[in-house]
Design a protein around this motif. Structure first.
Motif, short mmCIF file in Angstrom:
data_model
loop_
_atom_site.label_atom_id
_atom_site.label_comp_id
_atom_site.label_asym_id
_atom_site.label_seq_id
_atom_site.Cartn_x
_atom_site.Cartn_y
_atom_site.Cartn_z
N PHE A 167 40.98 138.46 28.98
CA PHE A 167 42.12 138.86 29.04
C PHE A 167 42.86 139.23 28.22
CE2 PHE A 167 41.72 135.03 31.39
CZ PHE A 167 42.17 135.49 32.95
N ASP A 168 43.70 141.21 28.10
CA ASP A 168 44.12 141.07 27.34
C ASP A 168 45.01 140.95 27.11
OD1 ASP A 168 41.78 143.44 28.48
OD2 ASP A 168 43.13 144.54 28.86
N HIS A 169 45.65 140.44 25.79
CA HIS A 169 46.76 140.28 25.25
C HIS A 169 46.82 139.08 25.37
CE1 HIS A 169 46.50 144.51 24.88
NE2 HIS A 169 47.84 144.90 25.64
N LEU A 170 45.79 138.61 25.99
CA LEU A 170 45.62 136.36 26.07
C LEU A 170 46.99 136.64 27.86
CD1 LEU A 170 46.23 134.87 22.18
CD2 LEU A 170 43.80 135.65 24.06
N ASN A 171 47.09 137.71 27.64
CA ASN A 171 48.38 137.86 28.98
C ASN A 171 49.09 137.31 28.82
OD1 ASN A 171 47.49 137.85 32.84
ND2 ASN A 171 49.54 136.40 31.83
N GLN A 172 49.70 137.56 27.77
CA GLN A 172 50.94 137.32 27.61
C GLN A 172 51.59 135.67 27.25
OE1 GLN A 172 52.38 140.24 26.80
NE2 GLN A 172 54.52 140.27 26.58
N PRO A 173 51.68 135.79 26.40
CA PRO A 173 51.37 133.69 25.72
C PRO A 173 52.64 134.15 26.04
CG PRO A 173 50.37 134.92 23.62
CD PRO A 173 49.72 135.70 24.99
N PRO A 174 53.57 132.49 25.43
CA PRO A 174 54.80 132.41 25.74
C PRO A 174 55.55 132.47 24.10
CG PRO A 174 54.01 130.29 25.97
CD PRO A 174 53.24 131.43 26.36
N ILE A 175 54.93 133.39 23.58
CA ILE A 175 55.60 133.52 21.94
C ILE A 175 56.52 133.50 21.59
CG2 ILE A 175 54.79 134.31 19.08
CD1 ILE A 175 52.59 135.48 21.27
N ALA A 176 57.44 134.52 22.61
CA ALA A 176 58.61 134.71 22.10
C ALA A 176 59.51 133.03 22.57
CB ALA A 176 59.30 135.68 22.92
N THR A 177 59.31 132.56 23.22
CA THR A 177 59.49 131.45 23.11
C THR A 177 59.52 129.88 22.56
OG1 THR A 177 58.72 130.27 25.59
CG2 THR A 177 61.02 131.79 25.92
N LYS A 178 58.74 130.26 22.14
CA LYS A 178 58.27 128.93 21.31
C LYS A 178 57.27 128.27 22.07
CE LYS A 178 59.98 130.10 16.47
NZ LYS A 178 60.30 131.79 16.69
N GLU A 179 57.30 128.38 22.83
CA GLU A 179 56.51 126.93 24.18
C GLU A 179 54.93 127.01 23.60
OE1 GLU A 179 56.35 125.84 29.32
OE2 GLU A 179 57.06 127.84 28.39
N LYS A 180 54.62 125.12 24.25
CA LYS A 180 53.11 125.14 23.21
C LYS A 180 52.93 124.12 24.77
CE LYS A 180 53.63 125.88 18.69
NZ LYS A 180 55.40 125.85 18.13
N PHE A 181 51.99 124.10 25.54
CA PHE A 181 51.72 125.55 26.11
C PHE A 181 52.74 126.45 27.48
CE2 PHE A 181 49.55 124.53 21.62
CZ PHE A 181 49.49 125.89 21.14
N GLY A 182 53.04 125.29 27.60
CA GLY A 182 53.85 125.51 29.23
C GLY A 182 51.79 125.87 31.05
N ARG A 183 52.76 126.44 31.42
CA ARG A 183 52.12 127.38 32.91
C ARG A 183 50.91 128.29 32.14
NH1 ARG A 183 54.23 130.67 37.90
NH2 ARG A 183 52.51 130.64 38.82
N TRP A 184 51.53 129.16 30.87
CA TRP A 184 50.29 129.81 30.81
C TRP A 184 49.28 128.95 29.74
CZ3 TRP A 184 48.72 129.61 25.76
CH2 TRP A 184 47.70 131.30 24.90
N GLY A 185 49.81 127.79 29.71
CA GLY A 185 48.21 127.47 28.65
C GLY A 185 47.43 126.35 30.24
N ARG A 186 48.04 125.64 30.85
CA ARG A 186 47.41 125.21 31.66
C ARG A 186 46.59 126.61 32.51
NH1 ARG A 186 52.27 123.07 32.04
NH2 ARG A 186 52.61 124.29 34.08
N LEU A 187 46.90 127.37 32.52
CA LEU A 187 46.42 128.19 33.70
C LEU A 187 44.68 129.51 32.77
CD1 LEU A 187 49.02 130.00 35.30
CD2 LEU A 187 46.97 128.47 36.39
N MET A 188 45.00 129.49 31.57
CA MET A 188 44.05 129.54 30.63
C MET A 188 43.03 128.89 30.39
SD MET A 188 45.05 132.98 29.47
CE MET A 188 44.38 133.36 28.13
N LYS A 189 43.57 127.18 29.89
CA LYS A 189 42.35 126.15 29.74
C LYS A 189 41.85 126.28 31.36
CE LYS A 189 42.77 121.50 28.66
NZ LYS A 189 43.03 120.35 28.28
N GLU A 190 41.68 126.70 32.49
CA GLU A 190 41.46 126.24 33.57
C GLU A 190 40.58 127.65 33.48
OE1 GLU A 190 42.51 126.77 38.30
OE2 GLU A 190 43.72 126.09 37.14
#
Length: 284
Positions: A167-190
């Motif tokens: 995943f280049d650039h960690l597939n755009q984590p939600p850094i801008a909104t400071k979300e920890k870690f939401g849908r991005w996090g669930r999918l990256m964990k999978e």
């Protein structure tokens, strides 16, 4: 400690050598030719000992230019190039006749984030080409920016279990909104549950959307998260130069990554993330 560090995500683009459609209407500092020599002083200052050039546009001219640059730049160890993935026969032919004969050709990427359909990779023809990559032990760089891109490559992994992907650039984590870690996090964990997936710690300063005011602390929770999920044996780092210049210098990018990683990893783990994992992924 004398660390070896591979920058696994460097772009060079040259408007005399290739067409870069995404830059045609760009009004930022990115709309000019960028040559590898420009980062030499900062590369040395940052302790970067090796590098990988990564495709910047979907054409063969860009790949040929990167291979030319790699051939005359001793510290560049590999190229992640482009292939016509929608045409498996052309993909096979180019690999066999040209690229597999080149010692620098180490991986493949397509600008999937510029395709209107987030499922672009799931076309039968593209799957056919990706199977050819797996057969030749060539990894694929996933430049996703949406959770839907992660969902797509999870399906690709089901279809092609032997394909290594990062995943280049960690597939755009939600850094801008400071979300920890939401849908991005669930999918990256999978995704992390599959040992063929790797995570590239790169492009994070621009992901903050706070180009002038970001700090290493803004990036730290997301880097910690992927290290927890993927482990210190499946993460590596890249600058994303020159795109990273939108959010500061080459040195600033590397200082931030080193600050975070030094604070959470021991020496052996740092060796993996800064060097060993990239060697393994790209077969350097």
């Amino acid at each position: 400690m004398d660390q070896k560090i591979i920058d696994t995500h460097i772009h060079v683009w040259n408007f005399d050598k290739a067409e870069y459609d995404w830059l045609k209407n760009d009004t930022s500092i990115l709309r000019r030719t960028y040559n590898i020599e420009e980062i030499e002083a900062e590369r040395k200052a940052s302790g970067i000992t090796a590098g990988i050039l990564v495709q910047a546009t979907n054409n063969a001219e860009d790949t040929d230019w990167m291979l030319e640059v790699a051939n005359k730049t001793p510290w560049i160890k590999g190229v992640a190039g482009w292939l016509p993935l929608q045409d498996p026969q052309a993909t096979e032919r180019l690999l066999q006749d040209v690229y597999l004969k080149n010692n620098y050709y180490k991986g493949v990427r397509h600008l999937i984030h510029d395709e209107p359909n987030a499922n672009w990779l799931l076309q039968d023809t593209v799957i056919g080409s990706l199977k050819i990559l797996a057969k030749n032990n060539l990894p694929f760089d996933v430049v996703g920016i949406l959770p839907a891109h992660i969902e797509t490559v999870l399906k690709v992994a089901d279809k092609i279990p032997d394909l290594k992907m990062v995943f280049d650039h960690l597939n755009q984590p939600p850094i801008a909104t400071k979300e920890k870690f939401g849908r991005w996090g669930r999918l990256m964990k999978e995704a992390a549950a599959n040992k063929k997936f790797y995570a590239k710690i790169s492009g994070l300063a621009t992901a903050t959307k706070n180009f002038a005011g970001w700090s290493a602390e803004d990036l730290k929770p997301y880097i910690e998260f992927v290290l927890e999920q993927f482990g210190d044996d499946r993460c590596f780092c890249g600058s994303d130069w020159p795109v990273s210049l939108l959010a500061g210098s080459y040195t600033k990018t590397w200082d931030a990554y080193k600050q975070v990683l030094h604070s959470i990893l021991n020496n052996a783990e740092q060796e993996n993330v800064f060097y060993n994992n990239a060697v393994n992924f790209y077969s350097l």
